[in-house]
Scaffold this motif. Structure first.
Motif, PDB file in Angstrom:
ATOM      1  N   SER A 164     -22.542  22.011  -7.083  1.00 10.23           N
ATOM      2  CA  SER A 164     -21.433  22.912  -7.396  1.00 10.23           C
ATOM      3  C   SER A 164     -20.107  22.378  -6.868  1.00 10.23           C
ATOM      4  CB  SER A 164     -21.707  24.298  -6.808  1.00 10.23           C
ATOM      5  OG  SER A 164     -21.655  24.268  -5.387  1.00 10.23           O
ATOM      6  N   VAL A 165     -20.177  21.567  -5.804  1.00  4.35           N
ATOM      7  CA  VAL A 165     -18.959  21.003  -5.219  1.00  4.35           C
ATOM      8  C   VAL A 165     -18.513  19.755  -5.971  1.00  4.35           C
ATOM      9  CG1 VAL A 165     -17.993  19.945  -3.135  1.00  4.35           C
ATOM     10  CG2 VAL A 165     -19.463  21.953  -2.947  1.00  4.35           C
ATOM     11  N   GLY A 166     -19.481  18.951  -6.409  1.00  5.31           N
ATOM     12  CA  GLY A 166     -19.154  17.709  -7.103  1.00  5.31           C
ATOM     13  C   GLY A 166     -20.379  16.826  -7.220  1.00  5.31           C
ATOM     14  N   ASP A 167     -20.149  15.546  -7.441  1.00  3.96           N
ATOM     15  CA  ASP A 167     -21.229  14.579  -7.595  1.00  3.96           C
ATOM     16  C   ASP A 167     -21.941  14.389  -6.256  1.00  3.96           C
ATOM     17  OD1 ASP A 167     -22.942  12.560  -8.212  1.00  3.96           O
ATOM     18  OD2 ASP A 167     -21.416  11.137  -8.884  1.00  3.96           O
ATOM     19  N   SER A 168     -23.270  14.523  -6.265  1.00  2.00           N
ATOM     20  CA  SER A 168     -24.025  14.390  -5.017  1.00  2.00           C
ATOM     21  C   SER A 168     -24.050  12.959  -4.500  1.00  2.00           C
ATOM     22  CB  SER A 168     -25.466  14.880  -5.219  1.00  2.00           C
ATOM     23  OG  SER A 168     -26.125  14.113  -6.217  1.00  2.00           O
ATOM     24  N   ASN A 169     -23.577  12.007  -5.297  1.00  3.64           N
ATOM     25  CA  ASN A 169     -23.491  10.615  -4.855  1.00  3.64           C
ATOM     26  C   ASN A 169     -22.056  10.185  -4.557  1.00  3.64           C
ATOM     27  OD1 ASN A 169     -26.274   9.646  -4.964  1.00  3.64           O
ATOM     28  ND2 ASN A 169     -26.136  10.039  -7.160  1.00  3.64           N
ATOM     29  N   ASP A 170     -21.131  11.125  -4.624  1.00  8.74           N
ATOM     30  CA  ASP A 170     -19.726  10.818  -4.347  1.00  8.74           C
ATOM     31  C   ASP A 170     -19.496  10.828  -2.835  1.00  8.74           C
ATOM     32  OD1 ASP A 170     -17.001  10.648  -4.078  1.00  8.74           O
ATOM     33  OD2 ASP A 170     -16.549  12.141  -5.616  1.00  8.74           O
ATOM     34  N   PRO A 171     -19.089   9.703  -2.233  1.00  5.72           N
ATOM     35  CA  PRO A 171     -18.888   9.655  -0.775  1.00  5.72           C
ATOM     36  C   PRO A 171     -17.892  10.694  -0.271  1.00  5.72           C
ATOM     37  CG  PRO A 171     -18.900   7.440  -1.694  1.00  5.72           C
ATOM     38  CD  PRO A 171     -18.877   8.385  -2.850  1.00  5.72           C
ATOM     39  N   GLU A 172     -16.854  10.973  -1.051  1.00  7.23           N
ATOM     40  CA  GLU A 172     -15.856  11.954  -0.623  1.00  7.23           C
ATOM     41  C   GLU A 172     -16.459  13.355  -0.572  1.00  7.23           C
ATOM     42  OE1 GLU A 172     -12.555  13.679   0.791  1.00  7.23           O
ATOM     43  OE2 GLU A 172     -12.954  11.523   0.606  1.00  7.23           O
ATOM     44  N   VAL A 173     -17.262  13.686  -1.571  1.00  2.21           N
ATOM     45  CA  VAL A 173     -17.930  14.985  -1.585  1.00  2.21           C
ATOM     46  C   VAL A 173     -18.884  15.099  -0.401  1.00  2.21           C
ATOM     47  CG1 VAL A 173     -19.555  16.444  -2.846  1.00  2.21           C
ATOM     48  CG2 VAL A 173     -17.717  15.281  -4.075  1.00  2.21           C
ATOM     49  N   LEU A 174     -19.665  14.064  -0.169  1.00  2.00           N
ATOM     50  CA  LEU A 174     -20.619  14.081   0.935  1.00  2.00           C
ATOM     51  C   LEU A 174     -19.904  14.166   2.282  1.00  2.00           C
ATOM     52  CD1 LEU A 174     -23.170  11.405  -0.343  1.00  2.00           C
ATOM     53  CD2 LEU A 174     -23.433  13.889  -0.336  1.00  2.00           C
ATOM     54  N   ARG A 176     -17.077  15.739   2.844  1.00  2.00           N
ATOM     55  CA  ARG A 176     -16.576  17.103   3.016  1.00  2.00           C
ATOM     56  C   ARG A 176     -17.682  18.081   3.397  1.00  2.00           C
ATOM     57  NH1 ARG A 176     -14.014  16.534  -2.061  1.00  2.00           N
ATOM     58  NH2 ARG A 176     -15.220  18.321  -2.806  1.00  2.00           N
ATOM     59  N   ILE A 177     -18.882  17.864   2.895  1.00  2.00           N
ATOM     60  CA  ILE A 177     -19.934  18.861   3.121  1.00  2.00           C
ATOM     61  C   ILE A 177     -20.884  18.494   4.260  1.00  2.00           C
ATOM     62  CG2 ILE A 177     -19.844  19.685   0.755  1.00  2.00           C
ATOM     63  CD1 ILE A 177     -22.222  18.021   0.073  1.00  2.00           C
ATOM     64  N   GLY A 178     -20.633  17.363   4.956  1.00  3.60           N
ATOM     65  CA  GLY A 178     -21.371  17.169   6.201  1.00  3.60           C
ATOM     66  C   GLY A 178     -22.236  15.949   6.348  1.00  3.60           C
ATOM     67  N   ALA A 179     -21.988  14.873   5.606  1.00  5.91           N
ATOM     68  CA  ALA A 179     -22.769  13.653   5.798  1.00  5.91           C
ATOM     69  C   ALA A 179     -22.438  13.026   7.154  1.00  5.91           C
ATOM     70  CB  ALA A 179     -22.478  12.650   4.682  1.00  5.91           C
ATOM     71  N   VAL A 180     -23.407  12.331   7.731  1.00  7.40           N
ATOM     72  CA  VAL A 180     -23.185  11.634   9.002  1.00  7.40           C
ATOM     73  C   VAL A 180     -22.422  10.345   8.728  1.00  7.40           C
ATOM     74  CG1 VAL A 180     -24.296  10.388  10.895  1.00  7.40           C
ATOM     75  CG2 VAL A 180     -25.201  12.593  10.155  1.00  7.40           C
ATOM     76  N   GLU A 181     -21.307  10.167   9.442  1.00  6.31           N
ATOM     77  CA  GLU A 181     -20.498   8.957   9.335  1.00  6.31           C
ATOM     78  C   GLU A 181     -20.149   8.486  10.734  1.00  6.31           C
ATOM     79  OE1 GLU A 181     -17.287  10.546   7.118  1.00  6.31           O
ATOM     80  OE2 GLU A 181     -18.185  10.117   5.165  1.00  6.31           O
ATOM     81  N   LEU A 182     -20.095   7.193  10.923  1.00  7.58           N
ATOM     82  CA  LEU A 182     -19.872   6.626  12.249  1.00  7.58           C
ATOM     83  C   LEU A 182     -18.560   7.113  12.857  1.00  7.58           C
ATOM     84  CD1 LEU A 182     -20.946   4.647  14.394  1.00  7.58           C
ATOM     85  CD2 LEU A 182     -19.614   2.855  13.270  1.00  7.58           C
ATOM     86  N   TYR A 183     -17.478   7.039  12.097  1.00  7.68           N
ATOM     87  CA  TYR A 183     -16.164   7.434  12.623  1.00  7.68           C
ATOM     88  C   TYR A 183     -16.138   8.927  12.953  1.00  7.68           C
ATOM     89  CZ  TYR A 183     -11.125   8.143  12.929  1.00  7.68           C
ATOM     90  OH  TYR A 183      -9.864   8.484  13.369  1.00  7.68           O
ATOM     91  N   SER A 184     -16.678   9.740  12.061  1.00 10.74           N
ATOM     92  CA  SER A 184     -16.640  11.190  12.273  1.00 10.74           C
ATOM     93  C   SER A 184     -17.433  11.603  13.502  1.00 10.74           C
ATOM     94  CB  SER A 184     -17.186  11.910  11.036  1.00 10.74           C
ATOM     95  OG  SER A 184     -16.406  11.629   9.899  1.00 10.74           O
ATOM     96  N   VAL A 185     -18.547  10.926  13.746  1.00  9.53           N
ATOM     97  CA  VAL A 185     -19.402  11.299  14.873  1.00  9.53           C
ATOM     98  C   VAL A 185     -18.886  10.718  16.183  1.00  9.53           C
ATOM     99  CG1 VAL A 185     -21.708  11.029  15.868  1.00  9.53           C
ATOM    100  CG2 VAL A 185     -21.455  11.591  13.446  1.00  9.53           C
ATOM    101  N   VAL A 186     -18.587   9.425  16.186  1.00  8.69           N
ATOM    102  CA  VAL A 186     -18.233   8.741  17.432  1.00  8.69           C
ATOM    103  C   VAL A 186     -16.801   9.035  17.856  1.00  8.69           C
ATOM    104  CG1 VAL A 186     -17.993   6.483  18.541  1.00  8.69           C
ATOM    105  CG2 VAL A 186     -19.909   6.921  16.988  1.00  8.69           C
ATOM    106  N   GLN A 258     -22.885   6.139   5.065  1.00  7.87           N
ATOM    107  CA  GLN A 258     -23.121   7.570   5.165  1.00  7.87           C
ATOM    108  C   GLN A 258     -24.622   7.840   5.252  1.00  7.87           C
ATOM    109  OE1 GLN A 258     -21.113   9.171   1.677  1.00  7.87           O
ATOM    110  NE2 GLN A 258     -19.509  10.038   2.975  1.00  7.87           N
ATOM    111  N   LEU A 259     -24.982   8.806   6.082  1.00  7.26           N
ATOM    112  CA  LEU A 259     -26.391   9.162   6.242  1.00  7.26           C
ATOM    113  C   LEU A 259     -26.609  10.581   5.745  1.00  7.26           C
ATOM    114  CD1 LEU A 259     -27.143   7.788   9.826  1.00  7.26           C
ATOM    115  CD2 LEU A 259     -27.548   6.676   7.635  1.00  7.26           C
ATOM    116  N   ILE A 260     -27.526  10.734   4.825  1.00  6.26           N
ATOM    117  CA  ILE A 260     -27.910  12.055   4.337  1.00  6.26           C
ATOM    118  C   ILE A 260     -29.408  12.058   4.078  1.00  6.26           C
ATOM    119  CG2 ILE A 260     -25.691  12.629   3.277  1.00  6.26           C
ATOM    120  CD1 ILE A 260     -26.893  11.776   0.581  1.00  6.26           C
ATOM    121  N   GLY A 261     -29.974  13.248   4.012  1.00  2.00           N
ATOM    122  CA  GLY A 261     -31.369  13.369   3.619  1.00  2.00           C
ATOM    123  C   GLY A 261     -32.296  13.740   4.761  1.00  2.00           C
ATOM    124  N   ALA A 262     -33.464  14.229   4.373  1.00  2.00           N
ATOM    125  CA  ALA A 262     -34.479  14.657   5.335  1.00  2.00           C
ATOM    126  C   ALA A 262     -35.528  13.585   5.575  1.00  2.00           C
ATOM    127  CB  ALA A 262     -35.152  15.934   4.829  1.00  2.00           C
TER     128      ALA A 262
END
Length: 291
Positions: A164-174, A176-186, A258-262
């Motif tokens: 509903s937000v956008g393409d599930s493979n779009d890095p920008e969408v991911l 915004r909705i909470g993918a793990v990224e090195l810069y964002s976390v560290v 980017q890291l996503i998934g179970a």
């Protein structure tokens, strides 16, 4: 995390879990210890020589040397509890090819004796299970595993939200909705991403693979160890997987992504499942094993 990395993680972590259980030379798990060391050796050699396919090679070795024998021993025990000693013995003989240990050999000998006794006593004849009995058990699989059902629903709802937000493979969408990224976390200390990333997936195939594994492996494990322990296993495995990849990225052992998934959570379930099977693999304790 691509499939090669997932299988690499599976081969290494599951083998280490097996070794943690069977590390003592005097333990009765000598066959499992040798199998786990073999998987680790194959994976390490593949990593040195064919790094791009190391996960697939190590995962294949894990599947043949650890997973199939564990499943086979479970099935052999189920057949024995049904007094179908002939089929259990034949399965055990086949398992000796993949897992030539004294443990399997002793069980095959025991089954041969039980089969001989059954042939001379009507009271020990195998009782076939009616398909009408087995069918309701399959239908009630998720009813007896509420945590698995809730996790499946949460993952599906999260994926619908992604679309509903956008393409599930779009890095920008991911992002915004909470993918793990090195810069964002560290740098930005957005540690909440470790949790949200567990419920995000990069496409329907990624989601389907994880949910299928959760549906197959989750219910028997939850029934065996309890709902709270299962949830803890799922979450801790997923969080540790994400933190581990971030750590490997910091020391330049893997490229930033980017890291996503179970997948990390699923691998934790696989490891716990295999460990439980190995611990409760003997026929006298069949009722305590995953069923």
């Amino acid at each position: 995390m691509n499939l090669n990395h997932i299988f690499l993680f599976l081969a290494v972590i599951s083998s280490l879990l097996v070794l943690a259980r069977a590390w003592r030379p005097s333990s009765p798990y000598g066959g499992w210890r040798i199998a786990a060391l073999t998987v680790l050796a194959i994976t390490c050699i593949a990593w040195l020589l064919w790094r791009g396919a190391a996960g697939y090679i190590g995962g294949s070795a894990w599947f043949v040397l650890l997973f199939l024998p564990a499943i086979g021993l479970r099935k052999m025990t189920e057949l024995a509890t049904q007094r179908n000693y002939r089929s259990a013995r034949k399965l055990g003989a086949a398992l000796q090819i993949l897992h030539p240990s004294a443990e399997v050999r002793d069980q095959v000998q025991l089954l041969r004796q039980l089969e001989s006794q059954a042939n001379h006593s009507a009271g020990f004849r195998a009782v076939p299970i009616r398909s009408e009995t087995a069918r309701p058990m399959r239908h009630s699989q998720l009813r007896s595993a509420p945590a698995v059902l809730i996790l499946i629903v949460l993952n599906v709802v999260a994926f619908l939200f992604e679309m509903s937000v956008g393409d599930s493979n779009d890095p920008e969408v991911l992002h915004r909705i909470g993918a793990v990224e090195l810069y964002s976390v560290v740098v930005q200390h957005e540690y909440w991403r470790f949790v949200t990333a567990l419920f995000l997936h990069g496409g329907l195939l990624h989601l389907g693979f994880n949910l299928f594994a959760l549906y197959v492996l989750g219910p028997p494990l939850e029934r065996s160890i309890g709902t709270m322990r299962f949830v803890a296993c799922y979450l801790i495995s997923g969080l540790a997987s994400g933190a581990g990849v971030v750590g490997l990225t910091l020391v330049a052992l893997t490229q930033p992504a980017q890291l996503i998934g179970a997948s990390g959570s699923i691998m934790g379930i696989v490891g716990a499942w295999a460990g439980f099977l190995m611990r409760h693999r003997h026929a006298p304790y069949a009722r305590q094993r995953l069923a």
